[in-house]
Each structure stands twice: as structure tokens, then as C-alpha cells.
Motif scaffolding. Structure first.
Motif, PDB file in Angstrom:
ATOM      1  N   TRP A  52       0.822  -1.207   0.000  1.00  0.00           N
ATOM      2  CA  TRP A  52       0.000   0.000   0.000  1.00  0.00           C
ATOM      3  C   TRP A  52       0.861   1.264   0.000  1.00  0.00           C
ATOM      4  CZ3 TRP A  52      -4.564   0.399  -1.745  1.00  0.00           C
ATOM      5  CH2 TRP A  52      -5.338   1.534  -1.504  1.00  0.00           C
ATOM      6  N   ARG A  53       2.019   1.187   0.631  1.00  0.00           N
ATOM      7  CA  ARG A  53       2.938   2.329   0.589  1.00  0.00           C
ATOM      8  C   ARG A  53       3.365   2.603  -0.846  1.00  0.00           C
ATOM      9  NH1 ARG A  53       8.003   3.764  -0.201  1.00  0.00           N
ATOM     10  NH2 ARG A  53       8.656   1.625  -0.685  1.00  0.00           N
ATOM     11  N   ILE A  54       3.737   1.560  -1.560  1.00  0.00           N
ATOM     12  CA  ILE A  54       4.154   1.731  -2.949  1.00  0.00           C
ATOM     13  C   ILE A  54       2.987   2.270  -3.781  1.00  0.00           C
ATOM     14  CG2 ILE A  54       4.862   0.489  -5.037  1.00  0.00           C
ATOM     15  CD1 ILE A  54       6.480  -1.384  -3.198  1.00  0.00           C
ATOM     16  N   PHE A  55       1.822   1.675  -3.599  1.00  0.00           N
ATOM     17  CA  PHE A  55       0.641   2.115  -4.346  1.00  0.00           C
ATOM     18  C   PHE A  55       0.373   3.602  -4.130  1.00  0.00           C
ATOM     19  CE2 PHE A  55      -3.951   2.962  -4.444  1.00  0.00           C
ATOM     20  CZ  PHE A  55      -4.258   2.599  -5.742  1.00  0.00           C
ATOM     21  N   THR A  56       0.428   4.052  -2.897  1.00  0.00           N
ATOM     22  CA  THR A  56       0.088   5.443  -2.600  1.00  0.00           C
ATOM     23  C   THR A  56       1.219   6.412  -2.919  1.00  0.00           C
ATOM     24  OG1 THR A  56       0.711   5.069  -0.285  1.00  0.00           O
ATOM     25  CG2 THR A  56      -1.604   4.834  -0.842  1.00  0.00           C
ATOM     26  N   GLU A  57       2.459   6.051  -2.570  1.00  0.00           N
ATOM     27  CA  GLU A  57       3.568   6.980  -2.768  1.00  0.00           C
ATOM     28  C   GLU A  57       4.020   7.080  -4.214  1.00  0.00           C
ATOM     29  OE1 GLU A  57       6.820   6.260  -0.133  1.00  0.00           O
ATOM     30  OE2 GLU A  57       5.586   6.400   1.688  1.00  0.00           O
ATOM     31  N   PHE A  58       3.888   6.014  -4.984  1.00  0.00           N
ATOM     32  CA  PHE A  58       4.322   6.039  -6.377  1.00  0.00           C
ATOM     33  C   PHE A  58       3.255   6.611  -7.301  1.00  0.00           C
ATOM     34  CE2 PHE A  58       7.715   2.424  -6.286  1.00  0.00           C
ATOM     35  CZ  PHE A  58       8.268   2.963  -5.138  1.00  0.00           C
ATOM     36  N   SER A  59       1.999   6.614  -6.851  1.00  0.00           N
ATOM     37  CA  SER A  59       0.895   7.031  -7.711  1.00  0.00           C
ATOM     38  C   SER A  59       0.801   8.547  -7.834  1.00  0.00           C
ATOM     39  CB  SER A  59      -0.433   6.480  -7.179  1.00  0.00           C
ATOM     40  OG  SER A  59      -0.550   5.089  -7.412  1.00  0.00           O
ATOM     41  N   GLU A  60       0.164   8.952  -8.919  1.00  0.00           N
ATOM     42  CA  GLU A  60      -0.133  10.358  -9.190  1.00  0.00           C
ATOM     43  C   GLU A  60      -1.647  10.569  -9.122  1.00  0.00           C
ATOM     44  OE1 GLU A  60       3.541  10.624 -12.438  1.00  0.00           O
ATOM     45  OE2 GLU A  60       1.464  10.636 -13.114  1.00  0.00           O
ATOM     46  N   PRO A  61      -2.103  11.814  -9.111  1.00  0.00           N
ATOM     47  CA  PRO A  61      -3.551  12.047  -9.184  1.00  0.00           C
ATOM     48  C   PRO A  61      -4.127  11.427 -10.452  1.00  0.00           C
ATOM     49  CG  PRO A  61      -2.407  14.060  -8.564  1.00  0.00           C
ATOM     50  CD  PRO A  61      -1.344  13.081  -8.960  1.00  0.00           C
ATOM     51  N   GLY A  62      -5.293  10.849 -10.341  1.00  0.00           N
ATOM     52  CA  GLY A  62      -5.909  10.226 -11.506  1.00  0.00           C
ATOM     53  C   GLY A  62      -6.269  11.238 -12.573  1.00  0.00           C
ATOM     54  N   GLY A  63      -6.279  10.785 -13.815  1.00  0.00           N
ATOM     55  CA  GLY A  63      -6.639  11.633 -14.939  1.00  0.00           C
ATOM     56  C   GLY A  63      -7.784  11.020 -15.724  1.00  0.00           C
ATOM     57  N   SER A  64      -8.111  11.614 -16.843  1.00  0.00           N
ATOM     58  CA  SER A  64      -9.249  11.171 -17.647  1.00  0.00           C
ATOM     59  C   SER A  64      -8.787  10.452 -18.912  1.00  0.00           C
ATOM     60  CB  SER A  64     -10.124  12.365 -18.032  1.00  0.00           C
ATOM     61  OG  SER A  64      -9.390  13.278 -18.830  1.00  0.00           O
ATOM     62  N   TYR A  65      -9.686   9.623 -19.431  1.00  0.00           N
ATOM     63  CA  TYR A  65      -9.468   8.895 -20.674  1.00  0.00           C
ATOM     64  C   TYR A  65     -10.855   8.664 -21.262  1.00  0.00           C
ATOM     65  CZ  TYR A  65      -7.762   5.287 -23.894  1.00  0.00           C
ATOM     66  OH  TYR A  65      -7.448   4.573 -25.017  1.00  0.00           O
ATOM     67  N   PRO A  66     -11.022   8.753 -22.575  1.00  0.00           N
ATOM     68  CA  PRO A  66     -12.373   8.732 -23.140  1.00  0.00           C
ATOM     69  C   PRO A  66     -13.060   7.369 -23.154  1.00  0.00           C
ATOM     70  CG  PRO A  66     -10.745   8.938 -24.882  1.00  0.00           C
ATOM     71  CD  PRO A  66     -10.001   9.076 -23.590  1.00  0.00           C
ATOM     72  N   TYR A  67     -12.346   6.292 -22.779  1.00  0.00           N
ATOM     73  CA  TYR A  67     -12.914   4.955 -22.859  1.00  0.00           C
ATOM     74  C   TYR A  67     -12.772   4.236 -21.521  1.00  0.00           C
ATOM     75  CZ  TYR A  67     -12.155   6.357 -27.678  1.00  0.00           C
ATOM     76  OH  TYR A  67     -12.137   7.079 -28.846  1.00  0.00           O
ATOM     77  N   GLU A  68     -13.596   3.200 -21.310  1.00  0.00           N
ATOM     78  CA  GLU A  68     -13.591   2.489 -20.036  1.00  0.00           C
ATOM     79  C   GLU A  68     -12.404   1.530 -19.884  1.00  0.00           C
ATOM     80  OE1 GLU A  68     -15.188   2.904 -17.401  1.00  0.00           O
ATOM     81  OE2 GLU A  68     -16.936   4.075 -17.935  1.00  0.00           O
ATOM     82  N   ASN A  69     -12.053   0.812 -20.955  1.00  0.00           N
ATOM     83  CA  ASN A  69     -10.914  -0.119 -20.901  1.00  0.00           C
ATOM     84  C   ASN A  69     -11.047  -1.174 -19.809  1.00  0.00           C
ATOM     85  OD1 ASN A  69      -9.712   1.350 -22.959  1.00  0.00           O
ATOM     86  ND2 ASN A  69      -7.685   1.292 -22.033  1.00  0.00           N
ATOM     87  N   LEU A  70     -12.216  -1.780 -19.675  1.00  0.00           N
ATOM     88  CA  LEU A  70     -12.388  -2.846 -18.685  1.00  0.00           C
ATOM     89  C   LEU A  70     -11.834  -4.175 -19.182  1.00  0.00           C
ATOM     90  CD1 LEU A  70     -15.986  -1.976 -17.455  1.00  0.00           C
ATOM     91  CD2 LEU A  70     -13.826  -1.589 -16.254  1.00  0.00           C
ATOM     92  N   ILE A  71     -11.653  -4.280 -20.486  1.00  0.00           N
ATOM     93  CA  ILE A  71     -11.091  -5.480 -21.112  1.00  0.00           C
ATOM     94  C   ILE A  71     -10.322  -5.022 -22.338  1.00  0.00           C
ATOM     95  CG2 ILE A  71     -13.331  -5.808 -22.255  1.00  0.00           C
ATOM     96  CD1 ILE A  71     -12.676  -8.743 -22.627  1.00  0.00           C
TER      97      ILE A  71
END
Length: 384
Positions: free
Chosen positions: A39-58
Motif C-alpha cells: 500500500w505504501r508503494i501504491f500510494t507513494e508512487f501514484s499520481e492524481p488520476g486523470g481522464s481517458y475517453p474509454y472504459e478499458n475494462l477489457i
């Protein structure tokens, strides 16, 4: 296209025979990390989320496995896989057998989807359990450990999701993530609920278009069963659900907290560079970086980004610890394939040495996406 891809793969291998049958990397990568470190890596390495025009679930790429023969001959097991997007990364990981994997995506939802997948892997000792939990479908059929992917999905053929089973599984997923101590926000939990509901409603025939608009001028998109049952051009099956062995490669990384999603823009200031530092500090190298067609959306070709944006991505790439065996994996669409002087098809999966981009950046060249594509070598010329 598949016949041509096979020829290209064979030519690539003939040109890189000096890298054939690479020995596993000797690294200081951890054999397992704690939930707290994950969780430290997940939180410290991550950036604020951005947008993308598609869902990309698959995935919407049907040529994913065509490059697997090249990748497994050239890259070194035991290193670090990098990637973007959802489940196609599991197939690359199962074939390349890295010591760790980091998956970047500008959308936080993609990271949350991977956390959902993590819980399902941990809940599912076998491939049949995984499919049952992912789609909330119960089956009384026993799936032999030796079954191919089409045999696996045959056990679920004609069956519909069970609402009570869905509710039970969703609660188990949330409980799993909570037991790990992952501090999901209410919005994150809602994303888990949304994604899991999509898979329940769609079933195993879910495809890219089920919950998303479809990018223009893209290749035909496979559904989940097709993507898992597909093969390379020589009919070898590489998907992570193709064999029990493939599935267990991915599951073990998930169980050991070594498959880590990161919220990050390829051209952002933090995510890729933090991972680069982490890998370098542990005397490891990046084996492969699946970048799909992200450069297209960063560069001017898509009408959204600009050359400066894609150049920031290449500057980030230049910080990664790589060697001559480290490969990019790209999905090159029909509108960009003309930049490959040796290719006369439409879309394809391609591979190229990461070190070539790194060296150009370090030499001060301001690479554009088109120039980077032109650097993807004709396999027949490699090794001359």
C-alpha cells in the motif's frame, strides 16, 4: 496477418540469437512484500488520476499473443514487467515470469480493477474458481487441470450469473481488500462495485464495447473467451487462463503482493520514475514494458496531446534500468503502421529494444512518436 507476424517473429529471433535462451536475472527483488509495503508503494508512487475517453475494462487488442515467442526468447525471467491497462498484462506476466510487475494507468479505476482482480486471484485456487468468481457463475462441471482455455469456458457455457452468488462474492472481495488493510476511499469502493457489476451483467462474452464507446479505426476487439482461448500464429496458447501453470504464475505474484497497480500518467513526474528508482535500487532491470498505443494518445497524432507530452514520457523511460534484452511491447494501429517502413499490414503487436529510446534521449534527441515508431526495427535486419 498472423502468417506475416510469425515470419516477423522468426526473423526477429534469427537477428537476436545472441540473446536466445536468456538466463534468469540475479536481483535483489523481494520474494514477497507486506500489505503495508504494497500500500505504501501504491500510494507513494501514484499520481492524481486523470481522464481517458474509454472504459478499458477489457483489452481491445486481438494480436497480444503474436509477440510471445519473441518475448520469451529475448527477455530475461526474474526481472520486472511494466504495463498498462487491464487483464492483457496477466498474459504477458504468465509468459515472461518476472519477479515483480507494476501496471500504470492514468485512470484510478484501472488500479481499482487490478485490486479487484487481486482479491479474486486470492479467492480462487484454480482457473475454474477464478472464472466462477469473476462472473459469479456456478458450475457443477469439473474442469481438468489439463484443459485448454476453451475447455475451461465450456464448463460455463450457457450458464448465467447467480445474483445471490454475486452478492456473496462482492462481499468477499471487499472483505479481502479490507483484511489487507488497503485504505480504499468510498469512491474506490464504488468503483469496485461498478466494475464487478459490469462483469456480472456481461458474463464471459464481455468485450470492449459492452460498457464503453469504441475507439475509431481500431482493430476488431475480442471478447473475454476469445482473448483467453486465442493463440499465437503457430497455435500455441499463451493466455494466463490457457493452462493451470500460467494461471499459477500470476496468482503467486498476487498472493505475494508483487503485482502492483499504480495510478500514473506515462508523461507524469512521479510514477515511472519512482518505479525506476525502486527497480534500480534492487539491482534489477525492466524485462518488458507493455505500452500498447499510449504514445498515440500522448502525441499529436491523436489530436489530444503534443510532442512535448510524449517527450516527457520518453524522458521517463530513459530513467528505467534496462539492458539490450529489455523490450517495448506496442500495439500499432492501422493509422500509424505506415511509420514502419518494413510493414505493409494494418494493426499489429510489435516489439523493440527499450535501450534504443533511452540512448536517443540521453544523446539529446527530441523524439516524436512518429520517430520512435520509425526506430522499431525490421526484424530481418536485427543482429547484422
Amino acid at each position: 496477418m498472423r502468417v506475416v507476424s510469425t515470419a516477423l517473429a522468426l526473423l526477429f529471433l534469427s537477428g537476436m540469437m545472441f540473446l536466445a535462451a536468456p538466463a534468469p536475472q540475479s536481483t535483489g527483488l523481494p520474494g514477497q512484500i507486506t500489505d503495508k509495503e504494497f500500500w505504501r508503494i501504491f500510494t507513494e508512487f501514484s499520481e492524481p488520476g486523470g481522464s481517458y475517453p474509454y472504459e478499458n475494462l477489457i483489452t481491445n487488442e486481438e494480436t497480444i499473443q503474436d509477440v510471445m515467442p519473441v518475448l520469451t526468447k529475448v527477455t530475461k525471467p526474474g526481472g520486472v514487467n511494466l504495463g498498462v491497462g487491464p487483464e492483457q498484462n496477466f498474459t504477458y506476466v504468465s509468459g515472461l515470469k518476472p519477479g515483480m510487475a507494476f501496471i500504470f494507468d492514468i485512470r484510478r479505476q484501472n488500479a481499482i480493477q487490478h485490486l479487484m482482480y487481486k482479491a479474486i486471484f486470492e479467492m480462487s485456487p484454480t482457473r475454474a474458481d477464478f472464472v466462477s468468481h469473476l462472473f459469479s457463475i456456478k458450475t457443477t462441471d469439473k474442469v481438468p487441470a489439463t484443459a485448454r482455455a476453451n475447455g475451461l469456458f465450456l464448463a460455463f457455457d450457457g450458464l448465467k450469473g447467480d445474483k445471490a452468488y454475486y452478492t456473496q462474492n462482492l462481499a468477499a472481495i471487499k472483505s479481502n481488500l479490507s483484511k489487507h488493510g488497503f485504505a480504499l476511499s468510498p469512491d474506490d469502493v464504488q468503483k469496485v462495485e461498478f466494475i464487478y457489476d459490469v462483469f456480472f451483467r456481461a458474463g464471459p462474452e464481455i468485450d470492449y464495447k459492452f460498457e464503453s464507446a469504441f475507439p475509431p479505426n481500431m482493430a476488431p476487439a475480442p471478447n473475454y473467451i476469445q482473448a483467453m482461448s486465442d493463440t499465437d500464429a503457430d497455435k500455441k496458447a499463451w493466455s494466463f487462463l490457457a493452462t493451470e501453470e500460467n494461471y499459477q504464475v500470476v496468482r503467486q505474484l498476487q498472493m505475494k503482493n508483487l503485482f502492483i497497480p499504480i495510478v500514473g500518467d506515462f508523461s507524469g513526474p512521479t510514477a515511472i520514475r519512482k518505479v525506476a528508482d525502486y527497480v534500480r535500487q534492487r539491482n534489477a532491470i525492466v524485462s518488458a514494458f507493455y505500452i500498447s498505443n499510449v504514445e498515440y494518445y500522448l502525441g499529436t497524432a491523436a489530436g489530444r496531446g503534443n510532442d512535448a507530452t510524449v517527450q516527457r514520457f520518453y524522458a521517463n523511460v530513459a530513467t528505467l534500468p534496462v539492458d539490450a534484452s529489455s523490450l517495448f511491447i506496442r500495439f500499432v494501429g492501422a493509422s500509424n503502421s505506415r511509420s514502419l517502413s518494413w510493414w505493409r499490414g494494418s494493426w499489429l503487436q510489435s516489439v523493440s529494444p527499450i535501450i534504443d529510446v533511452r540512448d536517443k534521449v540521453r544523446a539529446g534527441e527530441a523524439l516524436t512518436f512518429e520517430r520512435a515508431l520509425q526506430m522499431v526495427p525490421d526484424p530481418s535486419t536485427l543482429g547484422r
